[in-house]
Design a protein around this motif. Structure first.
Motif, PDB file in Angstrom:
ATOM      1  N   SER A   6       0.832  -1.205   0.000  1.00  0.00           N
ATOM      2  CA  SER A   6       0.000   0.000   0.000  1.00  0.00           C
ATOM      3  C   SER A   6       0.869   1.258   0.000  1.00  0.00           C
ATOM      4  O   SER A   6       0.583   2.227  -0.714  1.00  0.00           O
ATOM      5  N   ILE A   7       1.925   1.234   0.787  1.00  0.00           N
ATOM      6  CA  ILE A   7       2.839   2.383   0.837  1.00  0.00           C
ATOM      7  C   ILE A   7       3.539   2.565  -0.504  1.00  0.00           C
ATOM      8  O   ILE A   7       3.701   3.684  -0.987  1.00  0.00           O
ATOM      9  N   ILE A   8       3.927   1.468  -1.144  1.00  0.00           N
ATOM     10  CA  ILE A   8       4.569   1.549  -2.460  1.00  0.00           C
ATOM     11  C   ILE A   8       3.622   2.216  -3.452  1.00  0.00           C
ATOM     12  O   ILE A   8       4.038   3.053  -4.258  1.00  0.00           O
ATOM     13  N   GLN A   9       2.344   1.858  -3.395  1.00  0.00           N
ATOM     14  CA  GLN A   9       1.368   2.471  -4.288  1.00  0.00           C
ATOM     15  C   GLN A   9       1.268   3.979  -4.045  1.00  0.00           C
ATOM     16  O   GLN A   9       1.158   4.762  -4.990  1.00  0.00           O
ATOM     17  N   GLN A  10       1.333   4.386  -2.789  1.00  0.00           N
ATOM     18  CA  GLN A  10       1.296   5.813  -2.470  1.00  0.00           C
ATOM     19  C   GLN A  10       2.546   6.513  -3.013  1.00  0.00           C
ATOM     20  O   GLN A  10       2.467   7.632  -3.532  1.00  0.00           O
ATOM     21  N   ILE A  11       3.690   5.854  -2.895  1.00  0.00           N
ATOM     22  CA  ILE A  11       4.935   6.419  -3.435  1.00  0.00           C
ATOM     23  C   ILE A  11       4.818   6.577  -4.944  1.00  0.00           C
ATOM     24  O   ILE A  11       5.181   7.615  -5.503  1.00  0.00           O
ATOM     25  N   ASP A  12       4.291   5.549  -5.610  1.00  0.00           N
ATOM     26  CA  ASP A  12       4.123   5.618  -7.058  1.00  0.00           C
ATOM     27  C   ASP A  12       3.204   6.771  -7.456  1.00  0.00           C
ATOM     28  O   ASP A  12       3.465   7.466  -8.438  1.00  0.00           O
ATOM     29  N   LEU A  13       2.123   6.968  -6.689  1.00  0.00           N
ATOM     30  CA  LEU A  13       1.225   8.087  -6.984  1.00  0.00           C
ATOM     31  C   LEU A  13       1.953   9.418  -6.859  1.00  0.00           C
ATOM     32  O   LEU A  13       1.772  10.311  -7.693  1.00  0.00           O
ATOM     33  N   LEU A  14       2.771   9.558  -5.827  1.00  0.00           N
ATOM     34  CA  LEU A  14       3.533  10.796  -5.666  1.00  0.00           C
ATOM     35  C   LEU A  14       4.519  10.980  -6.808  1.00  0.00           C
ATOM     36  O   LEU A  14       4.689  12.082  -7.330  1.00  0.00           O
ATOM     37  N   ASP A  15       5.183   9.888  -7.200  1.00  0.00           N
ATOM     38  CA  ASP A  15       6.128   9.968  -8.309  1.00  0.00           C
ATOM     39  C   ASP A  15       5.417  10.368  -9.598  1.00  0.00           C
ATOM     40  O   ASP A  15       5.897  11.209 -10.349  1.00  0.00           O
ATOM     41  N   ASN A  16       4.253   9.771  -9.848  1.00  0.00           N
ATOM     42  CA  ASN A  16       3.494  10.098 -11.056  1.00  0.00           C
ATOM     43  C   ASN A  16       3.005  11.537 -11.027  1.00  0.00           C
ATOM     44  O   ASN A  16       3.031  12.233 -12.041  1.00  0.00           O
ATOM     45  N   LYS A  17       2.557  11.988  -9.856  1.00  0.00           N
ATOM     46  CA  LYS A  17       2.089  13.368  -9.712  1.00  0.00           C
ATOM     47  C   LYS A  17       3.237  14.340  -9.978  1.00  0.00           C
ATOM     48  O   LYS A  17       3.077  15.320 -10.686  1.00  0.00           O
ATOM     49  N   ALA A  18       4.392  14.052  -9.423  1.00  0.00           N
ATOM     50  CA  ALA A  18       5.546  14.935  -9.608  1.00  0.00           C
ATOM     51  C   ALA A  18       5.976  14.957 -11.065  1.00  0.00           C
ATOM     52  O   ALA A  18       6.412  15.984 -11.576  1.00  0.00           O
ATOM     53  N   GLY A  19       5.833  13.842 -11.739  1.00  0.00           N
ATOM     54  CA  GLY A  19       6.247  13.771 -13.130  1.00  0.00           C
ATOM     55  C   GLY A  19       5.273  14.414 -14.091  1.00  0.00           C
ATOM     56  O   GLY A  19       5.646  14.839 -15.179  1.00  0.00           O
ATOM     57  N   SER A  20       3.999  14.500 -13.723  1.00  0.00           N
ATOM     58  CA  SER A  20       2.984  14.990 -14.647  1.00  0.00           C
ATOM     59  C   SER A  20       2.581  16.436 -14.410  1.00  0.00           C
ATOM     60  O   SER A  20       1.889  17.022 -15.218  1.00  0.00           O
ATOM     61  N   GLU A  21       2.996  17.008 -13.306  1.00  0.00           N
ATOM     62  CA  GLU A  21       2.584  18.373 -12.989  1.00  0.00           C
ATOM     63  C   GLU A  21       3.795  19.287 -12.850  1.00  0.00           C
ATOM     64  O   GLU A  21       4.881  18.849 -12.518  1.00  0.00           O
ATOM     65  N   THR A  22       3.536  20.545 -13.101  1.00  0.00           N
ATOM     66  CA  THR A  22       4.533  21.552 -12.782  1.00  0.00           C
ATOM     67  C   THR A  22       4.196  22.041 -11.385  1.00  0.00           C
ATOM     68  O   THR A  22       3.155  22.653 -11.170  1.00  0.00           O
ATOM     69  N   LEU A  23       5.056  21.715 -10.453  1.00  0.00           N
ATOM     70  CA  LEU A  23       4.784  22.045  -9.064  1.00  0.00           C
ATOM     71  C   LEU A  23       5.594  23.254  -8.646  1.00  0.00           C
ATOM     72  O   LEU A  23       6.712  23.443  -9.091  1.00  0.00           O
ATOM     73  N   ASP A  24       5.015  24.063  -7.778  1.00  0.00           N
ATOM     74  CA  ASP A  24       5.819  25.127  -7.227  1.00  0.00           C
ATOM     75  C   ASP A  24       6.793  24.499  -6.226  1.00  0.00           C
ATOM     76  O   ASP A  24       6.672  23.341  -5.854  1.00  0.00           O
ATOM     77  N   GLU A  25       7.763  25.254  -5.814  1.00  0.00           N
ATOM     78  CA  GLU A  25       8.844  24.714  -4.985  1.00  0.00           C
ATOM     79  C   GLU A  25       8.330  24.141  -3.670  1.00  0.00           C
ATOM     80  O   GLU A  25       8.785  23.088  -3.225  1.00  0.00           O
ATOM     81  N   SER A  26       7.372  24.794  -3.029  1.00  0.00           N
ATOM     82  CA  SER A  26       6.868  24.292  -1.747  1.00  0.00           C
ATOM     83  C   SER A  26       6.129  22.967  -1.920  1.00  0.00           C
ATOM     84  O   SER A  26       6.258  22.063  -1.101  1.00  0.00           O
ATOM     85  N   SER A  27       5.355  22.831  -2.993  1.00  0.00           N
ATOM     86  CA  SER A  27       4.665  21.563  -3.262  1.00  0.00           C
ATOM     87  C   SER A  27       5.661  20.465  -3.565  1.00  0.00           C
ATOM     88  O   SER A  27       5.510  19.330  -3.117  1.00  0.00           O
ATOM     89  N   GLU A  28       6.676  20.802  -4.322  1.00  0.00           N
ATOM     90  CA  GLU A  28       7.698  19.815  -4.667  1.00  0.00           C
ATOM     91  C   GLU A  28       8.425  19.335  -3.415  1.00  0.00           C
ATOM     92  O   GLU A  28       8.657  18.137  -3.236  1.00  0.00           O
ATOM     93  N   ASN A  29       8.789  20.272  -2.538  1.00  0.00           N
ATOM     94  CA  ASN A  29       9.459  19.895  -1.286  1.00  0.00           C
ATOM     95  C   ASN A  29       8.542  19.050  -0.405  1.00  0.00           C
ATOM     96  O   ASN A  29       8.997  18.095   0.226  1.00  0.00           O
ATOM     97  N   SER A  30       7.259  19.403  -0.364  1.00  0.00           N
ATOM     98  CA  SER A  30       6.298  18.649   0.431  1.00  0.00           C
ATOM     99  C   SER A  30       6.160  17.227  -0.108  1.00  0.00           C
ATOM    100  O   SER A  30       6.154  16.270   0.657  1.00  0.00           O
ATOM    101  N   ASN A  31       6.059  17.083  -1.428  1.00  0.00           N
ATOM    102  CA  ASN A  31       5.949  15.763  -2.034  1.00  0.00           C
ATOM    103  C   ASN A  31       7.215  14.943  -1.812  1.00  0.00           C
ATOM    104  O   ASN A  31       7.145  13.748  -1.554  1.00  0.00           O
ATOM    105  N   ARG A  32       8.365  15.577  -1.907  1.00  0.00           N
ATOM    106  CA  ARG A  32       9.637  14.876  -1.697  1.00  0.00           C
ATOM    107  C   ARG A  32       9.721  14.378  -0.251  1.00  0.00           C
ATOM    108  O   ARG A  32      10.117  13.248   0.008  1.00  0.00           O
ATOM    109  N   SER A  33       9.306  15.232   0.684  1.00  0.00           N
ATOM    110  CA  SER A  33       9.308  14.855   2.092  1.00  0.00           C
ATOM    111  C   SER A  33       8.359  13.686   2.339  1.00  0.00           C
ATOM    112  O   SER A  33       8.693  12.733   3.042  1.00  0.00           O
ATOM    113  N   ARG A  34       7.165  13.766   1.780  1.00  0.00           N
ATOM    114  CA  ARG A  34       6.175  12.679   1.920  1.00  0.00           C
ATOM    115  C   ARG A  34       6.712  11.400   1.294  1.00  0.00           C
ATOM    116  O   ARG A  34       6.581  10.318   1.860  1.00  0.00           O
TER     117      ARG A  34
END
Length: 93
Positions: A6-34
């Motif tokens: 389940s955790i791996i699936q959540q990681i994959d979702l974060l990776d896919n989100k980061a790859g498909s969106e242009t994130l501002d720096e705070s969102s990117e840092n938050s996603n990286r931390s998560r």
């Protein structure tokens, strides 16, 4: 094992989100931390699963489900040598 999957699936979702969106720096840092937090939790759960999976192999060394789970875990954790060892065992069954 299932919790870790389940955790791996959540990681994959974060990776896919980061790859498909242009994130501002705070969102990117938050996603990286998560992402890092989830990976740490995954590793803890996998490490907790190892003794149980190994015990199953002591009792039933040809259990394909356990061999497959161990191969997947080692692959995910980056230990390709151990993953290949379990893959060979699966192929020999």
């Amino acid at each position: 094992y299932n919790k870790a999957v389940s955790i791996i699936q959540q990681i994959d979702l974060l990776d896919n989100k980061a790859g498909s969106e242009t994130l501002d720096e705070s969102s990117e840092n938050s996603n990286r931390s998560r992402h890092d937090t989830l990976k740490a939790k995954r590793d803890i759960l996998f490490n907790k699963a190892f003794p149980y999976l190994n015990k199953v192999l002591e009792i039933k060394s040809d259990d394909i489900n356990t061999l497959t789970a161990l191969s997947k875990i080692y692959t995910i954790m980056g230990n390709t040598e151990m993953a290949e060892q379990f893959q060979k065992e699966i192929q020999n069954k």
